[in-house]
Design a protein around this motif. Sequence first.
Motif, PDB file in Angstrom:
ATOM      1  N   ASP A   1       0.848  -1.182   0.000  1.00 13.24           N
ATOM      2  CA  ASP A   1       0.000   0.000   0.000  1.00 13.24           C
ATOM      3  C   ASP A   1       0.893   1.246   0.000  1.00 13.24           C
ATOM      4  O   ASP A   1       1.547   1.548   0.991  1.00 13.24           O
ATOM      5  CB  ASP A   1      -0.909  -0.002   1.232  1.00 13.24           C
ATOM      6  CG  ASP A   1      -1.745   1.271   1.301  1.00 13.24           C
ATOM      7  OD1 ASP A   1      -2.052   1.715   2.413  1.00 13.24           O
ATOM      8  OD2 ASP A   1      -2.056   1.808   0.223  1.00 13.24           O
ATOM      9  N   GLN A   2       0.898   1.942  -1.132  1.00  9.39           N
ATOM     10  CA  GLN A   2       1.781   3.094  -1.288  1.00  9.39           C
ATOM     11  C   GLN A   2       1.093   4.296  -0.666  1.00  9.39           C
ATOM     12  O   GLN A   2       0.122   4.818  -1.224  1.00  9.39           O
ATOM     13  CB  GLN A   2       2.058   3.320  -2.787  1.00  9.39           C
ATOM     14  CG  GLN A   2       3.150   4.289  -3.083  1.00  9.39           C
ATOM     15  CD  GLN A   2       4.541   3.728  -2.815  1.00  9.39           C
ATOM     16  OE1 GLN A   2       4.755   2.535  -2.886  1.00  9.39           O
ATOM     17  NE2 GLN A   2       5.467   4.603  -2.493  1.00  9.39           N
ATOM     18  N   GLN A   3       1.579   4.757   0.472  1.00 16.00           N
ATOM     19  CA  GLN A   3       0.929   5.860   1.173  1.00 16.00           C
ATOM     20  C   GLN A   3       1.324   7.217   0.615  1.00 16.00           C
ATOM     21  O   GLN A   3       0.628   8.208   0.843  1.00 16.00           O
ATOM     22  CB  GLN A   3       1.265   5.809   2.656  1.00 16.00           C
ATOM     23  CG  GLN A   3       0.737   4.566   3.360  1.00 16.00           C
ATOM     24  CD  GLN A   3       0.952   4.668   4.849  1.00 16.00           C
ATOM     25  OE1 GLN A   3       0.344   5.479   5.534  1.00 16.00           O
ATOM     26  NE2 GLN A   3       1.850   3.846   5.367  1.00 16.00           N
ATOM     27  N   THR A  26      -2.078   9.354   1.160  1.00 14.09           N
ATOM     28  CA  THR A  26      -3.364   8.796   1.575  1.00 14.09           C
ATOM     29  C   THR A  26      -3.570   8.828   3.080  1.00 14.09           C
ATOM     30  O   THR A  26      -4.710   8.786   3.546  1.00 14.09           O
ATOM     31  CB  THR A  26      -3.493   7.339   1.092  1.00 14.09           C
ATOM     32  OG1 THR A  26      -2.387   6.578   1.620  1.00 14.09           O
ATOM     33  CG2 THR A  26      -3.470   7.257  -0.432  1.00 14.09           C
TER      34      THR A  26
END
Lengths: 113, 113
Positions: A1-3, A26
């Motif tokens: 999950d690329q924040q 995000t």
Amino acid sequence: DQQVKQNSPSLSVQEGRISILNCDYTNSMFDYFLWYKKYPAEGPTFLISISSIKDKNEDGRFTVFLNKSAKHLSLHIVPSQPGDSAVYFCAASMDFGNEKLTFGTGTRLTIIP
Amino acid sequence: NAGVTQTPKFRVLKTGQSMTLLCAQDMNHEYMYWYRQDPGMGLRLIHYSVGEGTTAKGEVPDGYNVSRLKKQNFLLGLESAAPSQTSVYFCASSPMGYENIQYFGAGTRLSVL
């Protein structure tokens, strides 16, 4: 999950014009943001930062804008110079003073003479 | 005016071999970090340390160990190298404080065959 996301892997800009590099995040807990610049075969070097209590920070030719509601920040370089050709990473941290940074994937900026 | 120094700069290993990467900083920083950079992945945190004698896991710690026996040094070990560990490794350090500005070394390029 690329924040932390930098959706443009590359960008080409003519010398003297404005370069705009974008970064989206995000995690709403991020409250401090940094931009790093990286030349080939060198480590990243700190360029400019902004905390969430501001929406703009300026340092010479470099300005960072933060839009918290959109979870978006941008780096403006004006005027662009050939020496600005590099990879630019944005990074974010939680809790101003937290020791960890989360980096984006980088944008390669090429300044065309 | 050395800053953060990484040793070695390049290394080629065979699968299953072990090695240690050394990071030394002369800025009296409390925090030190190890990252890996892979194409399209940005900088990912492997392990970090908030002071002499402490270590903590980052985002991608598997297959690596670290030690911080002296404040100025942070060692990254690969006990049994795998091709997936082919990468560019960066060490960084930062002072304790509100702004987490990290200072990076020039990197170690590691190939595992």
